[in-house]
Design a protein around this motif. Sequence first.
Motif, short mmCIF file in Angstrom:
data_model
loop_
_atom_site.label_atom_id
_atom_site.label_comp_id
_atom_site.label_asym_id
_atom_site.label_seq_id
_atom_site.Cartn_x
_atom_site.Cartn_y
_atom_site.Cartn_z
N THR A 123 0.85 -1.34 0.06
CA THR A 123 0.10 0.02 -0.11
C THR A 123 0.82 1.25 0.07
O THR A 123 0.61 2.21 -0.68
N VAL A 124 1.93 1.08 0.86
CA VAL A 124 2.95 2.49 0.64
C VAL A 124 3.42 2.81 -0.53
O VAL A 124 3.53 3.96 -0.90
N HIS A 125 3.37 1.84 -1.77
CA HIS A 125 3.87 2.36 -2.99
C HIS A 125 2.67 2.67 -3.70
O HIS A 125 3.04 3.01 -4.87
N VAL B 157 -5.61 11.74 -1.70
CA VAL B 157 -6.59 10.60 -2.10
C VAL B 157 -6.20 10.52 -3.84
O VAL B 157 -6.49 9.44 -4.33
N LEU B 158 -5.82 11.31 -4.28
CA LEU B 158 -5.69 11.40 -5.74
C LEU B 158 -4.38 10.61 -6.38
O LEU B 158 -3.86 10.60 -7.40
N GLY B 159 -3.39 10.54 -5.18
CA GLY B 159 -2.11 9.81 -5.35
C GLY B 159 -2.13 8.43 -5.56
O GLY B 159 -1.30 7.61 -5.34
N LEU B 160 -3.28 7.72 -6.21
CA LEU B 160 -3.31 6.24 -6.29
C LEU B 160 -2.41 5.81 -7.63
O LEU B 160 -2.45 6.70 -8.61
N LYS B 161 -1.70 4.92 -7.56
CA LYS B 161 -0.85 4.05 -8.57
C LYS B 161 -1.35 2.70 -8.72
O LYS B 161 -1.46 2.13 -7.88
N PRO B 162 -1.34 2.38 -9.97
CA PRO B 162 -1.72 0.94 -10.14
C PRO B 162 -0.36 0.08 -9.78
O PRO B 162 0.67 0.42 -9.82
N GLY B 163 -0.76 -1.09 -9.71
CA GLY B 163 0.19 -2.19 -9.35
C GLY B 163 -0.21 -3.29 -8.41
O GLY B 163 -1.48 -3.11 -7.91
N ARG B 164 0.65 -4.25 -8.18
CA ARG B 164 0.20 -5.22 -7.26
C ARG B 164 0.17 -4.92 -5.70
O ARG B 164 0.91 -4.15 -5.25
N LEU C 174 5.30 -6.86 8.28
CA LEU C 174 5.43 -5.87 7.25
C LEU C 174 7.20 -5.79 7.00
O LEU C 174 7.35 -5.71 5.57
N LEU C 175 7.79 -6.05 7.83
CA LEU C 175 9.46 -6.16 7.69
C LEU C 175 9.74 -7.15 6.61
O LEU C 175 10.34 -7.33 5.86
N LYS C 176 9.08 -8.48 6.98
CA LYS C 176 9.30 -9.52 6.30
C LYS C 176 8.79 -9.42 5.08
O LYS C 176 9.53 -9.87 3.80
N HIS C 177 7.66 -8.86 4.69
CA HIS C 177 6.99 -8.92 3.17
C HIS C 177 7.44 -7.51 2.54
O HIS C 177 6.98 -7.38 1.37
N SER C 178 7.90 -6.72 3.03
CA SER C 178 8.37 -5.48 2.20
C SER C 178 9.40 -5.79 1.22
O SER C 178 10.43 -6.37 1.64
N ASN C 179 9.11 -4.80 0.11
CA ASN C 179 10.42 -5.24 -0.87
C ASN C 179 11.24 -4.11 -0.66
O ASN C 179 11.45 -2.91 -0.71
#
Length: 81
Positions: free
Chosen positions: A26-28, A35-42, A76-81
Amino acid sequence: KEFYDGAFRLAINTQTAVLPMVFPDTVHRWHYSTVLGLKPGRNRVVYLEPVPTSGMTMEDLPTLKATVHRQMEEALLKHSN
């Protein structure tokens, strides 16, 4: 950020387990400032082990919050990229 008490009070009052989940991407995808800062992706969701509340009282609320917070932070630490 610190959790509010509401969901944890409800879980203790109803003796229902808390099912923590995190959204590590979600952070990415959605910047908190707009609210307008949505970006597509997984955007993954990671379900964590339920935290039982059977036998807990309101005196256990801080411990329950700390347990769930720790589990979510570790995930979150384990699964963050």
